[in-house]
Design a protein around this motif. Structure first.
Motif, short mmCIF file in Angstrom:
data_model
loop_
_atom_site.label_atom_id
_atom_site.label_comp_id
_atom_site.label_asym_id
_atom_site.label_seq_id
_atom_site.Cartn_x
_atom_site.Cartn_y
_atom_site.Cartn_z
N GLY A 46 0.74 4.14 -2.90
CA GLY A 46 0.49 5.53 -2.57
C GLY A 46 1.59 6.47 -3.03
O GLY A 46 1.34 7.63 -3.33
N GLU A 47 2.83 5.97 -3.10
CA GLU A 47 3.96 6.84 -3.42
C GLU A 47 4.27 6.90 -4.92
O GLU A 47 4.72 7.93 -5.42
CB GLU A 47 5.21 6.36 -2.67
CG GLU A 47 5.15 6.56 -1.16
CD GLU A 47 5.20 8.03 -0.77
OE1 GLU A 47 5.60 8.86 -1.61
OE2 GLU A 47 4.83 8.35 0.38
N LEU A 72 0.83 -1.21 0.00
CA LEU A 72 0.00 0.00 0.00
C LEU A 72 0.86 1.26 0.00
O LEU A 72 0.51 2.27 -0.64
CB LEU A 72 -0.93 -0.02 1.21
CG LEU A 72 -2.02 -1.11 1.17
CD1 LEU A 72 -2.77 -1.15 2.50
CD2 LEU A 72 -3.00 -0.86 0.03
N TRP A 73 1.99 1.20 0.70
CA TRP A 73 2.89 2.37 0.69
C TRP A 73 3.43 2.60 -0.72
O TRP A 73 3.53 3.74 -1.18
CB TRP A 73 4.03 2.14 1.68
CG TRP A 73 4.94 3.32 1.81
CD1 TRP A 73 4.80 4.39 2.64
CD2 TRP A 73 6.14 3.57 1.04
NE1 TRP A 73 5.82 5.29 2.46
CE2 TRP A 73 6.66 4.81 1.48
CE3 TRP A 73 6.80 2.88 0.04
CZ2 TRP A 73 7.83 5.35 0.95
CZ3 TRP A 73 7.96 3.42 -0.49
CH2 TRP A 73 8.47 4.64 -0.04
N CYS A 124 -2.69 5.80 2.18
CA CYS A 124 -2.60 5.46 0.75
C CYS A 124 -3.73 6.11 -0.04
O CYS A 124 -3.50 6.71 -1.10
CB CYS A 124 -2.63 3.94 0.59
SG CYS A 124 -2.66 3.37 -1.11
#
Length: 966
Positions: A477-478, A473-474, A574
């Motif tokens: 999101g990035e 999820l990180w 996220c």
């Protein structure tokens, strides 16, 4: 009873009975009578009893003549063996009279041989001329144990005649007998032994006899051995493995004494490298490397090591060969790069320790030329780990993933070919290693982000680990910066998350009733037993289980419903990043952005509700979740907050992660530079040989000293290890004792070798001097010191070997027992204890955090040590503990960081494979005058290593406190 006044009187003692019949041994008269019996069995039993009694200290003077009369001429082979043992233990000299002792005046006493020994010599000579080859060979082997010149002298002609016997068993032992006699009394009894053996070895065809003859020449006439080797160098390979090992020993001895002789042994060394015997080829490779650093010699030795690594099945042999290859890697990296694929073939071993060692040796020497081949092989091995029956399993897969990660970090061209393959393992046990690797690749290689994100979205539903899901999820999101991928990622996350609420549904009462109906029922009834009595029997009947319907919820929703508050915070972050990125793109319309914001807010509200209803959530987790989700909601709803925090939320995450990767690279570079070879030193007046200026008469196909020139010029040949040896010398007795003793202790993993220097400080000869050793702990003496006679003011070195079976602190203690030849008095000296430190067995090791935590939960022995030290710096104290315990710190820390608390995990392994885990929790309290406080917890599977390591930590703290200046 008088009180104990000295430490020597405090030892426990026991009394041995002087009665020979104690313990079941017959008396001297009974033994003498049984020896006259005609039955060989009775004679054997009596002779055994006589030998046991003499070993116990009984003289038994009548038995010698009985054995000469009734046992010498027997044809019973077991009785002849016992007779030889009897000759070995029986006293052979007359006791000196008082006049002889006075005439000696402190010097050596000329002792006279017993008259009966003339008959014994005649019996030995008859056996040496016996028609049976077994009797002859056994007697020749027995002669190798006789040291008396008066007994050996009459036997020399018979020993010489045995060299020409028709049977190889006799000739083989005759060569050893000649070696023994010449070594002890060569000038007096056998001055022509080298010429005799030289003639013998030229005509000998038996492998064993030739080997024993060459052994004699090697030790007694080295020039003759070299001459024989030079004339028969073409046939050395046909002389057997034992002969080849002796040739290698001769090579090392001669070349170390005179380096100019190296050229004479080149051909034979290279011939032995291709020997069919693993022992010969290994010794040849080791000898070649120890004598030369020339590239051609090292290349040949490395190729031999690689061949042994793949041809031998014994794991111990593989580990030894890998240690040799690791030693070669330090100075000859380019040569090992040529055979890296041959070394990697050893990954087929089922032992994970072998595979780990192979990867440790090869990972550092991968180059741009061979990286594609290495990566292809590693990918095949990773694919093999999918088989559930594989013995190495998850541990081996994690090793391979780390190796691939290291290669991909150094060579960007191979990253694309491996990352997508590894992502197939996101649902397996080693998924955390894969996702960490993927996260680093996403930051380092921007052109791979699109394929990786597509693969990650397709694998999202297969992920079962919460830690892996958080990292996924990180990443989403990035790095979702493309509009199409961003929309797909947002939809997939919402699909996986589902609609709120994220709580378990309460089951109906009807379901509870059904469960009660399906519960086990207890039925009691009376039964009749086999003996006719009655008994009550209770039976539990269980209803047939119906198959449970599988839960169709996606994996992310299952984790959220299960009460994972931290994962809920990650999901909120996220979704917020995706909404902020969408608002900054022109590809999304305002209705689409509002729809995304509304869905995100509904999901966040459901996550907070779940956190409040989850009973297992800690209060701190709940508070952190609320604060994080509140911040995300404010950013999405409040334009002012959006304007201030938008750039921080979108960009700071990647920037921080990039800085983290750069810090790791710098740390690894510093560690590699620090662990590299230190610059060698050489003295200004050391000789340097230049092969260009060397005489042409020495020219051969290859000179082993060519590489040594460069090594000597750069100072690669260092000084000896005398300073390190002096640290392991223990004084055993005092300077005022009649016998001074000190021991050099050398630890070879499973063995401890004691070299005890014994010095006679008296003007008299000490006979039957014995060092009697005992051990405390898991140590066993396997080679006890023998008795020796030491002249006035003379010295001798006695060796003893001790076997170690576990990592525990042990003690070695003992006594020196001797007899003064001039006075006849016996003396005893109690020796100081030798304390074996646990640090001799501890080796630093590494493991993942998951493995450390699993072992910490599994190990049952724990030792808790309170911190009491004068060190005031947290990092300084941690470095002191790591250095003093020889452990490896698994927790990364910055030496320049400031703080009042530090926690770190340390890990090490013993040479016996035992794991040692240490957790350091230290705090610098302001109310304690800046002193450190806390605890060090040690866990291990065995009690010994936990207690010993705790004592070590306590001692190093105490020593540090005592050494501080007042």
């Amino acid at each position: 009873m008088a009180p104990v006044t000295t430490s020597n009187e405090s030892y426990c003692t026991f009394t041995l009975s002087t009665d020979v019949t104690a313990g079941g041994l017959p008396s001297e008269d009974e033994i003498a009578r049984d020896l006259e019996d005609n039955d060989p069995k009775v004679k054997r039993h009596a002779l055994k009893a006589a030998i046991m009694a003499m070993l116990g200290g009984e003289a038994m003077p009548r038995i010698l003549m009985q054995v000469i009369r009734f046992c010498i001429n027997s044809d019973d082979h077991p009785l002849k063996k016992l007779t030889m043992l009897f000759w070995e233990v029986v006293p052979k000299y007359q006791e000196p009279t008082s006049d002889e002792i006075l005439r000696a005046a402190g010097g050596p006493i000329q002792r006279k041989l017993l008259p009966e020994m003339i008959l014994v010599c005649n019996a030995l000579m008859n056996d040496l001329n016996h028609p049976n080859e077994f009797v002859r060979g056994s007697m020749l082997r027995f002669i190798c144990k006789i040291k008396d010149e008066e007994i050996l002298g009459p036997l020399v002609p018979s020993i010489k005649s045995c060299l020409e016997h028709r049977h190889q068993y006799v000739r083989k032992n005759a060569a050893l007998a000649v070696f023994h006699v010449h070594k002890l009394h060569g000038e007096n009894l056998l001055p022509d032994a080298p010429e005799l053996i030289q003639t013998f070895i030229l005509a000998e065809t038996d492998v064993g006899a030739r080997r024993n003859a060459f052994l004699m020449l090697l030790n007694q006439s080295e020039d003759t051995a070299i001459e024989f080797l030079a004339h028969n160098i073409e046939n050395v390979g046909d002389y057997g493995d034992g002969f080849a090992l002796l040739v290698l020993e001769l090579t090392r001895t001669v070349c170390r004494r005179d380096p100019n002789q190296k050229s004479r042994f080149v051909r034979v060394l290279f011939a032995f490298l291709s020997s069919d015997s693993a022992a010969v080829s290994y010794e040849a490779a080791w000898t070649l490397v120890s004598l030369s650093s020339a590239p051609s010699a090292v290349r040949a030795a490395a190729t031999t090591y690689a061949s042994l690594l793949n041809s031998q099945n014994d794991n111990n042999i593989k580990m030894i060969v890998l240690e040799r290859l690791e030693g070669l890697k330090k100075r000859h990296t380019k040569i090992l790069q040529e055979i890296i694929m041959d070394i990697l073939r050893a990954l087929s071993s089922p032992n994970p320790d072998i595979c780990k060692k192979v990867l440790d040796v090869t990972t550092d020497i991968v180059t741009a030329r061979n990286v594609s081949e290495v990566i292809t092989l590693l990918k095949k091995e990773v694919t093999k780990t999918e088989d559930s029956d594989m013995e190495k399993g998850v541990v081996y897969r994690n090793m391979l993933i780390r190796a691939i990660h290291d290669c991909a970090s150094r060579f960007p061209d191979v990253a694309e070919s491996v990352v997508l393959t590894l992502m197939d393992f996101l649902s397996s046990d080693g998924a955390i290693q894969v996702i960490v690797f993927v996260r680093a690749i996403m930051e380092q290689y921007e052109h791979l982000r699109g394929p990786i994100l597509a693969k990650l979205l397709s694998s999202l539903d297969d992920i079962t680990s919460k830690s892996v899901m958080c990292v996924c999820l990180w990443i989403l999101g990035e790095y979702c910066e493309d509009a199409e991928i961003l929309q797909e990622a947002f939809d997939d996350v919402n699909t996986q998350l589902g609609d709120a609420p994220f709580v378990l549904k309460i089951e109906d009462k009807s379901d509870k009733g059904a469960e009660e109906d399906g519960a086990p029922k207890m039925i009691t009834k009376n039964v009749v037993l086999a003996d006719g009595t009655y008994a009550t029997q209770t039976v539990y009947s269980e209803a047939k289980s119906t198959p449970v319907e599988t839960d169709n919820n996606p994996s992310l929703r299952k984790m959220i419903i299960g009460g994972d508050v931290f994962l809920g915070s990650i999901v909120s972050s996220c979704l917020t990043k995706m909404c902020l990125r969408a608002s900054a793109m022109n590809d999304f319309s305002p209705p689409q952005i509002k729809s995304m914001v509304v869905k995100s807010l509904l999901a966040m509200c459901g996550i907070v509700k779940m956190a409040e209803l989850t009973s297992s959530a800690h209060q701190s987790n709940l508070t952190d979740c609320k604060e994080r989700v509140t911040l995300c909601c404010r950013v999405l709803l409040d334009p002012k907050a959006n304007e201030k925090l938008k750039d921080t939320i979108i960009t700071e995450g990647k920037a921080t992660f990039s800085a983290f990767l750069n810090a790791l690279k710098e740390k690894e570079a510093k560690a590699a530079k620090k662990s590299g070879l230190s610059l060698p030193t050489t003295q200004p007046d050391d000789l340097i040989h230049f092969r260009q200026l060397r005489s042409q008469a020495q020219g051969v196909d290859l000179d082993l000293d060519d590489g040594g020139d460069l090594q000597r010029a750069t100072g690669g040949i260092g000084a000896g290890s005398l300073s390190s040896e002096l640290n392991h010398v223990y004084q055993l007795s005092g300077f005022a004792d009649p016998v001074y003793a000190e021991a050099l202790v050398t630890v070879h993993d499973y063995d401890i070798v004691l070299e005890i220097l014994v010095i006679n400080r008296t003007p008299n000869t000490l006979s039957n001097l014995t060092v009697e050793l005992s051990t405390m702990g898991d140590m066993k003496i396997v080679e006890r010191p023998q008795s020796h006679n030491i002249g006035p003011l003379d010295q001798i070195t006695i060796r003893a070997s001790i076997k170690v079976s576990s990592t525990e602190t042990g003690h070695i203690f003992g006594t020196i027992v001797y007899e003064d030849s001039s006075t006849g008095e016996k003396g005893y000296i109690n020796l100081n204890d030798i304390h074996m430190d646990i640090m001799d067995y501890i080796r630093p090791a590494t493991c993942t955090d998951e493995i450390f935590r699993s072992m910490w939960a599994e190990f049952e022995w724990e030792n808790k040590v309170a911190i009491s030290t004068s060190i005031t710096e947290l990092n300084g104290f941690l470095d002191h503990i790591v250095k003093s315990t020889n452990m490896n710190c698994l927790t990364p820390h910055d030496d320049g960081s400031k703080g009042s608390f530090l926690a770190a995990n340390l890990y090490a392994k013993s040479v016996f494979g035992e794991d040692a885990l240490v957790n350091v929790s230290v705090e610098k309290k302001a109310d304690n005058d800046g002193k450190l406080a806390g605890y060090i917890r040690i866990r291990s599977k065995t009690q010994g290593i936990a207690l010993s390591l705790g004592d070590r930590i306590t001692n190093v703290q105490r020593d540090l406190a005592e050494n501080q200046p007042q």
